[in-house]
Design an enzyme around this catalytic site. Structure first.
Site, PDB file in Angstrom:
ATOM      1  N   TYR A   1       0.811  -1.238   0.000  1.00 54.68           N
ATOM      2  CA  TYR A   1       0.000   0.000   0.000  1.00 54.68           C
ATOM      3  C   TYR A   1       0.839   1.281   0.000  1.00 54.68           C
ATOM      4  O   TYR A   1       0.465   2.254  -0.674  1.00 54.68           O
ATOM      5  CB  TYR A   1      -1.034  -0.028   1.139  1.00 54.68           C
ATOM      6  CG  TYR A   1      -2.255  -0.845   0.752  1.00 54.68           C
ATOM      7  CD1 TYR A   1      -3.360  -0.243   0.163  1.00 54.68           C
ATOM      8  CD2 TYR A   1      -2.274  -2.223   0.904  1.00 54.68           C
ATOM      9  CE1 TYR A   1      -4.459  -0.989  -0.233  1.00 54.68           C
ATOM     10  CE2 TYR A   1      -3.361  -2.986   0.512  1.00 54.68           C
ATOM     11  CZ  TYR A   1      -4.453  -2.361  -0.057  1.00 54.68           C
ATOM     12  OH  TYR A   1      -5.536  -3.109  -0.469  1.00 54.68           O
TER      13      TYR A   1
ATOM     14  N   GLU B   1      -9.178  -7.720   3.370  1.00 55.64           N
ATOM     15  CA  GLU B   1      -8.270  -8.671   2.713  1.00 55.64           C
ATOM     16  C   GLU B   1      -7.707  -9.671   3.725  1.00 55.64           C
ATOM     17  O   GLU B   1      -7.631 -10.867   3.451  1.00 55.64           O
ATOM     18  CB  GLU B   1      -7.170  -7.892   1.963  1.00 55.64           C
ATOM     19  CG  GLU B   1      -7.744  -7.201   0.726  1.00 55.64           C
ATOM     20  CD  GLU B   1      -6.937  -6.030   0.167  1.00 55.64           C
ATOM     21  OE1 GLU B   1      -5.767  -5.868   0.550  1.00 55.64           O
ATOM     22  OE2 GLU B   1      -7.500  -5.269  -0.653  1.00 55.64           O
TER      23      GLU B   1
ATOM     24  N   GLN C   1      -8.629 -13.285 -14.248  1.00 53.16           N
ATOM     25  CA  GLN C   1      -9.643 -13.928 -13.413  1.00 53.16           C
ATOM     26  C   GLN C   1     -10.633 -14.683 -14.312  1.00 53.16           C
ATOM     27  O   GLN C   1     -11.028 -14.165 -15.362  1.00 53.16           O
ATOM     28  CB  GLN C   1     -10.403 -12.885 -12.587  1.00 53.16           C
ATOM     29  CG  GLN C   1      -9.577 -12.233 -11.496  1.00 53.16           C
ATOM     30  CD  GLN C   1      -8.512 -11.272 -12.013  1.00 53.16           C
ATOM     31  OE1 GLN C   1      -8.772 -10.488 -12.940  1.00 53.16           O
ATOM     32  NE2 GLN C   1      -7.322 -11.313 -11.464  1.00 53.16           N
TER      33      GLN C   1
ATOM     34  N   GLY D   1     -23.338 -13.822 -23.888  1.00 50.06           N
ATOM     35  CA  GLY D   1     -22.059 -14.410 -24.279  1.00 50.06           C
ATOM     36  C   GLY D   1     -21.430 -15.226 -23.176  1.00 50.06           C
ATOM     37  O   GLY D   1     -22.092 -16.008 -22.477  1.00 50.06           O
TER      38      GLY D   1
ATOM     39  N   GLY E   1     -20.615 -14.345 -20.385  1.00 50.46           N
ATOM     40  CA  GLY E   1     -21.183 -13.979 -19.081  1.00 50.46           C
ATOM     41  C   GLY E   1     -22.104 -15.066 -18.532  1.00 50.46           C
ATOM     42  O   GLY E   1     -22.582 -14.983 -17.398  1.00 50.46           O
TER      43      GLY E   1
ATOM     44  N   PHE F   1     -16.409  -8.531 -16.049  1.00 53.36           N
ATOM     45  CA  PHE F   1     -15.097  -9.115 -16.309  1.00 53.36           C
ATOM     46  C   PHE F   1     -14.142  -7.964 -16.604  1.00 53.36           C
ATOM     47  O   PHE F   1     -14.318  -7.247 -17.579  1.00 53.36           O
ATOM     48  CB  PHE F   1     -15.161 -10.099 -17.479  1.00 53.36           C
ATOM     49  CG  PHE F   1     -15.991 -11.339 -17.194  1.00 53.36           C
ATOM     50  CD1 PHE F   1     -16.194 -11.785 -15.893  1.00 53.36           C
ATOM     51  CD2 PHE F   1     -16.540 -12.068 -18.230  1.00 53.36           C
ATOM     52  CE1 PHE F   1     -16.940 -12.926 -15.633  1.00 53.36           C
ATOM     53  CE2 PHE F   1     -17.294 -13.216 -17.981  1.00 53.36           C
ATOM     54  CZ  PHE F   1     -17.502 -13.640 -16.677  1.00 53.36           C
TER      55      PHE F   1
HETATM   56  C1  HEM Z   1      -7.563  -3.647  -8.827  1.00 55.25           C
HETATM   57  C2  HEM Z   1      -8.399   0.133  -5.934  1.00 55.25           C
HETATM   58  C3  HEM Z   1      -4.146  -0.583  -3.755  1.00 55.25           C
HETATM   59  C4  HEM Z   1      -3.026  -3.780  -7.177  1.00 55.25           C
HETATM   60  C5  HEM Z   1      -8.142  -2.552  -8.230  1.00 55.25           C
HETATM   61  C6  HEM Z   1      -9.416  -2.000  -8.602  1.00 55.25           C
HETATM   62  C7  HEM Z   1      -9.641  -0.942  -7.811  1.00 55.25           C
HETATM   63  C8  HEM Z   1      -8.522  -0.819  -6.925  1.00 55.25           C
HETATM   64  C9  HEM Z   1     -10.858  -0.049  -7.814  1.00 55.25           C
HETATM   65  C10 HEM Z   1     -10.330  -2.529  -9.703  1.00 55.25           C
HETATM   66  C11 HEM Z   1     -11.185  -3.615  -9.135  1.00 55.25           C
HETATM   67  C12 HEM Z   1     -12.050  -4.239 -10.188  1.00 55.25           C
HETATM   68  O1  HEM Z   1     -13.123  -3.722 -10.467  1.00 55.25           O
HETATM   69  O2  HEM Z   1     -11.653  -5.258 -10.748  1.00 55.25           O
HETATM   70  C13 HEM Z   1      -7.327   0.242  -5.063  1.00 55.25           C
HETATM   71  C14 HEM Z   1      -7.237   1.218  -4.015  1.00 55.25           C
HETATM   72  C15 HEM Z   1      -6.038   1.026  -3.398  1.00 55.25           C
HETATM   73  C16 HEM Z   1      -5.388  -0.070  -4.073  1.00 55.25           C
HETATM   74  C17 HEM Z   1      -8.284   2.244  -3.698  1.00 55.25           C
HETATM   75  C18 HEM Z   1      -5.429   1.790  -2.238  1.00 55.25           C
HETATM   76  C19 HEM Z   1      -6.124   2.411  -1.307  1.00 55.25           C
HETATM   77  C20 HEM Z   1      -3.460  -1.476  -4.522  1.00 55.25           C
HETATM   78  C21 HEM Z   1      -2.092  -1.857  -4.285  1.00 55.25           C
HETATM   79  C22 HEM Z   1      -1.765  -2.751  -5.280  1.00 55.25           C
HETATM   80  C23 HEM Z   1      -2.945  -2.929  -6.097  1.00 55.25           C
HETATM   81  C24 HEM Z   1      -1.227  -1.365  -3.139  1.00 55.25           C
HETATM   82  C25 HEM Z   1      -0.448  -3.430  -5.537  1.00 55.25           C
HETATM   83  C26 HEM Z   1       0.700  -2.795  -5.540  1.00 55.25           C
HETATM   84  C27 HEM Z   1      -4.168  -3.998  -7.902  1.00 55.25           C
HETATM   85  C28 HEM Z   1      -4.230  -4.964  -8.991  1.00 55.25           C
HETATM   86  C29 HEM Z   1      -5.544  -4.953  -9.458  1.00 55.25           C
HETATM   87  C30 HEM Z   1      -6.248  -3.975  -8.655  1.00 55.25           C
HETATM   88  C31 HEM Z   1      -3.084  -5.814  -9.505  1.00 55.25           C
HETATM   89  C32 HEM Z   1      -6.139  -5.847 -10.547  1.00 55.25           C
HETATM   90  C33 HEM Z   1      -6.556  -5.217 -11.762  1.00 55.25           C
HETATM   91  C34 HEM Z   1      -5.640  -5.288 -12.955  1.00 55.25           C
HETATM   92  O3  HEM Z   1      -4.561  -5.839 -12.943  1.00 55.25           O
HETATM   93  O4  HEM Z   1      -6.087  -4.765 -13.958  1.00 55.25           O
HETATM   94  N1  HEM Z   1      -7.622  -1.828  -7.198  1.00 55.25           N
HETATM   95  N2  HEM Z   1      -6.204  -0.540  -5.072  1.00 55.25           N
HETATM   96  N3  HEM Z   1      -3.946  -2.146  -5.617  1.00 55.25           N
HETATM   97  N4  HEM Z   1      -5.396  -3.440  -7.726  1.00 55.25           N
HETATM   98 FE1  HEM Z   1      -5.807  -2.069  -6.337  1.00 55.25          FE
END
Ligand code: HEM
Length: 393
Positions: A98, A140, A205, A267, A269, A379
């Site tokens: 974070y 988490e 996913q 589809g 979905g 998705f």
């Molecule tokens: C996905 C918010 C911190 C890694 C997401 C999504 C949101 C989000 C809104 C999209 C979820 C969805 O609809 O699929 C946040 C917020 C954070 C935070 C508000 C901090 C307060 C982090 C941190 C990491 C991280 C620290 C890693 C360094 C990811 C990854 C995805 C993701 C890998 C998957 C989506 C992709 O690869 O396209 N996060 N996140 N996030 N987040 Fe975070």
């Protein structure tokens, strides 16, 4: 709760921040991946960086969280936090990352706002960031604690690969080591890591569909422009071992709700709908269920046989289809829910392309259904959740 000191600062700046997000996010991601290229190996999806949806979703969700704190000081936007936490845990995200996002996001905000990024403004947004981060970290932690093992990914061997519709394959995996498997709930997904051309691991996913006990099964439509699905379709062979996460995802049937269900898909979905129908056949066969599906054609409809089979085992279920080839479905063309009678008091679950879900949702709401009775699985990064309209009446 947001402090009294930060509240007026957030009120005064939220409009500017929300407006500047499209300019802030590319800088934020560029600087983060320059400093931490390892985050693109097994954690972030490169495709979602390229198309910009993930950075928008992340930064947009912080603005959305801030606006929720202003409008509802005593609560958090639980559904949004839950969706994000499930996605994070499916990728094995740990709390110590974070500060990384914080550093690069706030660097980008400060650079973009220039003189307007006063110490008061930065302190107030810092507070919002850490309120949200702490809330996510807590959820988490709870999700990790529910798992049958303490690993983020475990090896699984592909034991079958078969075509189930045009351009759609089903993959069944068995564990390739002794790691205990967490049982999945219908509607949940796993992250699967695939090694792509340049050697990086790319996670995606996939919804779990019913499988033999002790196995994991997914159904995948090939996206010829995609980075991962062509590899799964063309290069991964029976006997290969892939890393698969524990099951996550919160779009599941509410065990306390016993009223009618409307399952809407288009589809690929259809995959969560197949999982829900399987659960209903096993646990609640008398349930009133209306299954609505739209597809390009009969041949393109994944799992059409299995859906019909489940529906035939549920005496109070009905299947209605809208297919692109005239005469093949119950109706031709796009789904129009006014052509069917929606049961009173139903809960709706939708999965399909965003435009499809927005259209069906509007039709349902126009027909008098309360917005909160409509759940959806999307998705890819969810940009829709950033708008209240997607979640409430
Ligand atoms: C996905 C918010 C911190 C890694 C997401 C999504 C949101 C989000 C809104 C999209 C979820 C969805 O609809 O699929 C946040 C917020 C954070 C935070 C508000 C901090 C307060 C982090 C941190 C990491 C991280 C620290 C890693 C360094 C990811 C990854 C995805 C993701 C890998 C998957 C989506 C992709 O690869 O396209 N996060 N996140 N996030 N987040 Fe975070």
């Amino acid at each position: 709760m947001l402090s009294e000191k930060s509240r007026p600062v957030i009120e005064a700046t939220i409009g500017t921040i929300a407006e500047r997000i499209p300019d802030i996010t590319p800088v934020f991601y560029r600087s983060m991946f320059e400093a931490r290229p390892d985050l693109l190996d097994g954690m972030f999806s490169r495709a979602n960086q390229k198309n910009g949806t993930q950075p928008q979703a992340l930064a947009g969700s912080i603005a959305m969280f801030a606006s929720h704190l202003l409008n509802h000081p005593d609560s958090y936007p639980d559904e949004v936090l839950s969706r994000v936490a499930h996605k994070h845990t499916s990728l094995g995200l740990l709390p110590d990352e974070y500060p990384t996002v914080h550093e690069h996001l706030f660097g980008a905000i400060a650079a973009d706002l220039g003189d307007a990024a006063t110490p008061e403004v930065v302190a107030a947004w810092d507070e919002v960031y850490w309120l949200m981060a702490d809330a996510l970290i807590k959820i988490e932690k709870g999700l990790y604690a529910q798992q049958a093992n303490d690993v983020m990914f475990a090896p699984f061997r592909l034991i079958s690969k078969e075509q189930v519709a045009e351009g759609v394959l089903a993959f069944e995996f068995e564990p390739a080591d002794e790691t205990p498997m967490t049982p999945s709930v219908a509607g949940q997904y796993v992250s699967i890591q695939v090694v792509v051309e340049d050697g990086l691991r790319q996670p995606r996913q996939f919804t779990l569909v019913p499988s033999d006990p002790g196995h994991r099964r997914i159904v995948v439509r090939e996206d010829p422009q995609g980075e991962v699905t062509p590899i799964l379709h063309r290069d991964i062979a029976v006997g290969d071992v892939l890393e698969i996460s524990n099951p996550y995802g919160d779009v599941t049937l509410d065990p306390q709700f016993h009223g009618p269900l409307v399952l809407v898909s288009a589809g690929i979905g259809i995959t969560p709908v197949i999982a829900f129908l399987d659960q209903l056949v096993r646990e609640d066969p008398e349930r009133e269920v209306l299954v609505l599906h739209a597809d390009r054609s009969e041949a393109a409809w994944p799992g059409r046989e299995i859906v019909r089979d489940y529906v035939s085992k549920l005496p109070n279920a009905r299947l209605v289809s809208w297919l692109g080839v005239p005469g093949e479905g119950d109706f031709d063309g796009h789904m129009d829910v006014s052509q069917v009678e929606i049961p009173q008091g139903a809960e709706v679950f939708m999965c399909g392309p965003l435009a499809f879900m927005q259209s069906v949702r509007s039709q349902l709401v126009a027909g008098g259904m309360p917005g909160r009775a409509i759940h959806y699985e999307i998705f890819g990064p969810d940009l829709w959740m950033l708008h209240d309209e997607a979640r409430t009446a």
